[in-house]
Design a protein around this motif. Structure first.
Motif, PDB file in Angstrom:
ATOM      1  N   VAL A 185       4.422   4.143 -16.065  1.00 49.36           N
ATOM      2  CA  VAL A 185       4.121   5.382 -15.345  1.00 49.36           C
ATOM      3  C   VAL A 185       4.294   5.165 -13.847  1.00 49.36           C
ATOM      4  N   SER A 186       5.196   5.915 -13.288  1.00 50.28           N
ATOM      5  CA  SER A 186       5.461   5.859 -11.850  1.00 50.28           C
ATOM      6  C   SER A 186       4.497   6.795 -11.123  1.00 50.28           C
ATOM      7  N   PRO A 187       4.178   6.505  -9.874  1.00 54.55           N
ATOM      8  CA  PRO A 187       3.346   7.424  -9.101  1.00 54.55           C
ATOM      9  C   PRO A 187       4.096   8.671  -8.640  1.00 54.55           C
ATOM     10  N   LEU A 188       5.416   8.694  -8.815  1.00 54.80           N
ATOM     11  CA  LEU A 188       6.196   9.864  -8.412  1.00 54.80           C
ATOM     12  C   LEU A 188       7.304  10.119  -9.431  1.00 54.80           C
ATOM     13  N   GLY A 189       7.909  11.290  -9.337  1.00 57.72           N
ATOM     14  CA  GLY A 189       8.953  11.660 -10.282  1.00 57.72           C
ATOM     15  C   GLY A 189       8.406  12.254 -11.568  1.00 57.72           C
ATOM     16  N   HIS A 190       7.206  12.811 -11.518  1.00 56.07           N
ATOM     17  CA  HIS A 190       6.574  13.382 -12.715  1.00 56.07           C
ATOM     18  C   HIS A 190       7.246  14.680 -13.131  1.00 56.07           C
ATOM     19  N   LEU A 191       7.118  15.006 -14.408  1.00 52.73           N
ATOM     20  CA  LEU A 191       7.649  16.267 -14.919  1.00 52.73           C
ATOM     21  C   LEU A 191       6.876  17.460 -14.361  1.00 52.73           C
ATOM     22  N   SER A 192       5.574  17.290 -14.185  1.00 48.96           N
ATOM     23  CA  SER A 192       4.704  18.353 -13.673  1.00 48.96           C
ATOM     24  C   SER A 192       3.916  17.810 -12.487  1.00 48.96           C
ATOM     25  N   PRO A 193       3.577  18.675 -11.537  1.00 44.01           N
ATOM     26  CA  PRO A 193       2.737  18.214 -10.426  1.00 44.01           C
ATOM     27  C   PRO A 193       1.416  17.674 -10.973  1.00 44.01           C
ATOM     28  N   ILE A 194       0.905  16.632 -10.358  1.00 42.62           N
ATOM     29  CA  ILE A 194      -0.319  16.013 -10.830  1.00 42.62           C
ATOM     30  C   ILE A 194      -1.199  15.666  -9.634  1.00 42.62           C
ATOM     31  N   ARG A 195      -2.460  16.018  -9.729  1.00 40.77           N
ATOM     32  CA  ARG A 195      -3.404  15.680  -8.659  1.00 40.77           C
ATOM     33  C   ARG A 195      -3.572  14.169  -8.639  1.00 40.77           C
ATOM     34  N   SER A 196      -3.497  13.580  -7.451  1.00 38.70           N
ATOM     35  CA  SER A 196      -3.500  12.124  -7.343  1.00 38.70           C
ATOM     36  C   SER A 196      -4.484  11.626  -6.294  1.00 38.70           C
ATOM     37  N   PHE A 197      -5.033  10.449  -6.585  1.00 36.84           N
ATOM     38  CA  PHE A 197      -5.903   9.736  -5.671  1.00 36.84           C
ATOM     39  C   PHE A 197      -5.353   8.327  -5.522  1.00 36.84           C
ATOM     40  N   MET A 198      -5.457   7.778  -4.317  1.00 43.36           N
ATOM     41  CA  MET A 198      -4.923   6.447  -4.038  1.00 43.36           C
ATOM     42  C   MET A 198      -6.049   5.545  -3.562  1.00 43.36           C
ATOM     43  N   ASP A 199      -6.142   4.394  -4.185  1.00 42.47           N
ATOM     44  CA  ASP A 199      -7.140   3.386  -3.865  1.00 42.47           C
ATOM     45  C   ASP A 199      -7.008   2.979  -2.399  1.00 42.47           C
ATOM     46  N   ALA A 200      -8.083   3.124  -1.637  1.00 43.33           N
ATOM     47  CA  ALA A 200      -8.073   2.752  -0.221  1.00 43.33           C
ATOM     48  C   ALA A 200      -7.711   1.277  -0.029  1.00 43.33           C
ATOM     49  N   HIS A 201      -7.995   0.455  -1.023  1.00 42.53           N
ATOM     50  CA  HIS A 201      -7.680  -0.980  -0.942  1.00 42.53           C
ATOM     51  C   HIS A 201      -6.174  -1.216  -0.777  1.00 42.53           C
ATOM     52  N   LEU A 202      -5.348  -0.357  -1.345  1.00 42.12           N
ATOM     53  CA  LEU A 202      -3.889  -0.502  -1.243  1.00 42.12           C
ATOM     54  C   LEU A 202      -3.390  -0.365   0.192  1.00 42.12           C
ATOM     55  N   MET A 203      -4.139   0.346   1.028  1.00 43.54           N
ATOM     56  CA  MET A 203      -3.703   0.609   2.393  1.00 43.54           C
ATOM     57  C   MET A 203      -3.754  -0.635   3.273  1.00 43.54           C
ATOM     58  N   GLY A 204      -4.358  -1.705   2.797  1.00 40.99           N
ATOM     59  CA  GLY A 204      -4.464  -2.932   3.572  1.00 40.99           C
ATOM     60  C   GLY A 204      -3.240  -3.828   3.496  1.00 40.99           C
ATOM     61  N   PHE A 205      -2.212  -3.409   2.766  1.00 37.62           N
ATOM     62  CA  PHE A 205      -1.018  -4.231   2.601  1.00 37.62           C
ATOM     63  C   PHE A 205       0.164  -3.615   3.354  1.00 37.62           C
ATOM     64  N   ALA A 206       1.090  -4.454   3.786  1.00 39.12           N
ATOM     65  CA  ALA A 206       2.306  -3.967   4.447  1.00 39.12           C
ATOM     66  C   ALA A 206       3.233  -3.302   3.446  1.00 39.12           C
ATOM     67  N   GLU A 207       3.245  -3.830   2.226  1.00 40.44           N
ATOM     68  CA  GLU A 207       4.068  -3.233   1.173  1.00 40.44           C
ATOM     69  C   GLU A 207       3.355  -3.361  -0.157  1.00 40.44           C
ATOM     70  N   ILE A 208       3.608  -2.371  -1.017  1.00 39.60           N
ATOM     71  CA  ILE A 208       3.058  -2.383  -2.363  1.00 39.60           C
ATOM     72  C   ILE A 208       4.181  -2.071  -3.346  1.00 39.60           C
ATOM     73  N   TRP A 209       3.930  -2.413  -4.596  1.00 39.09           N
ATOM     74  CA  TRP A 209       4.905  -2.218  -5.668  1.00 39.09           C
ATOM     75  C   TRP A 209       4.314  -1.300  -6.726  1.00 39.09           C
ATOM     76  N   ALA A 210       5.164  -0.482  -7.333  1.00 38.54           N
ATOM     77  CA  ALA A 210       4.715   0.436  -8.379  1.00 38.54           C
ATOM     78  C   ALA A 210       5.781   0.530  -9.463  1.00 38.54           C
ATOM     79  N   ALA A 211       5.364   0.972 -10.635  1.00 43.68           N
ATOM     80  CA  ALA A 211       6.296   1.153 -11.748  1.00 43.68           C
ATOM     81  C   ALA A 211       7.344   2.195 -11.378  1.00 43.68           C
ATOM     82  N   ALA A 212       8.565   1.939 -11.793  1.00 44.30           N
ATOM     83  CA  ALA A 212       9.678   2.851 -11.489  1.00 44.30           C
ATOM     84  C   ALA A 212      10.127   3.617 -12.727  1.00 44.30           C
ATOM     85  N   GLY A 213       9.171   3.901 -13.621  1.00 42.16           N
ATOM     86  CA  GLY A 213       9.487   4.743 -14.769  1.00 42.16           C
ATOM     87  C   GLY A 213       9.721   4.004 -16.070  1.00 42.16           C
TER      88      GLY A 213
END
Length: 155
Positions: free
Chosen positions: A101-129
């Motif tokens: 599951v990617s955080p973007l590219g969804h079939l339908s709009p989805i309400r999302s929340f992002m862990d504040a802990h992720l903001m402490g990194f210069a770069e992060i990685w996520a699933a690409a589908g």
């Protein structure tokens, strides 16, 4: 290239984001993804999909890889009691299978929340589908692209 991977690539292209999608031997878990790209496990943004028990609405929580969603905190943010969405709901709402599951590219709009802990990194990685593809972005860029509310909901 799978339809899911194409949707993620298209979403990144449409947003003008730098595209750094990598194929791995397997990135179904945060630990596997971190090992595949050589980063700290908390630099993996897990896409955890919940469903409100009262309304059926689907809510996405982007969580640092080594952390867990605090269900009470997440429910307070979502405005109602939550349960993990089952595979069929995840697929129908996002277009992705669990594990990719990617955080973007969804079939339908989805309400999302992002862990504040992720903001402490210069770069992060996520699933690409897919369970074998990940992409890299600055957390601020991912937050802008997803429209996720930065919140404290993990431990």
């Amino acid at each position: 290239m799978s339809k899911s991977l194409k949707r993620v690539r298209a979403a990144l292209e449409a947003a003008g984001a730098a595209i750094d999608i990598r194929e791995t031997e397997g990135a179904r878990t945060a630990e596997m993804a971190a090992a595949a790209v050589g980063c700290h496990v908390d630099q993996i943004a897990k896409s955890i999909v919940f469903q409100r028990q009262d309304s059926g609405d689907v809510v996405l929580f982007l969580t640092a890889g080594g952390r867990q969603v605090d269900l009470e905190a997440a429910a307070a943010l979502a405005g109602g009691p939550l349960a993990r969405a089952d595979a069929a709901v995840v697929r129908s709402q996002t277009g992705f299978a669990i594990g990719g599951v990617s955080p973007l590219g969804h079939l339908s709009p989805i309400r999302s929340f992002m862990d504040a802990h992720l903001m402490g990194f210069a770069e992060i990685w996520a699933a690409a589908g897919t369970p074998n593809h990940v992409f890299c972005l600055a957390p601020q860029v991912l937050q802008e692209l997803t429209g996720a509310e930065i919140s404290a909901f993990s431990s």
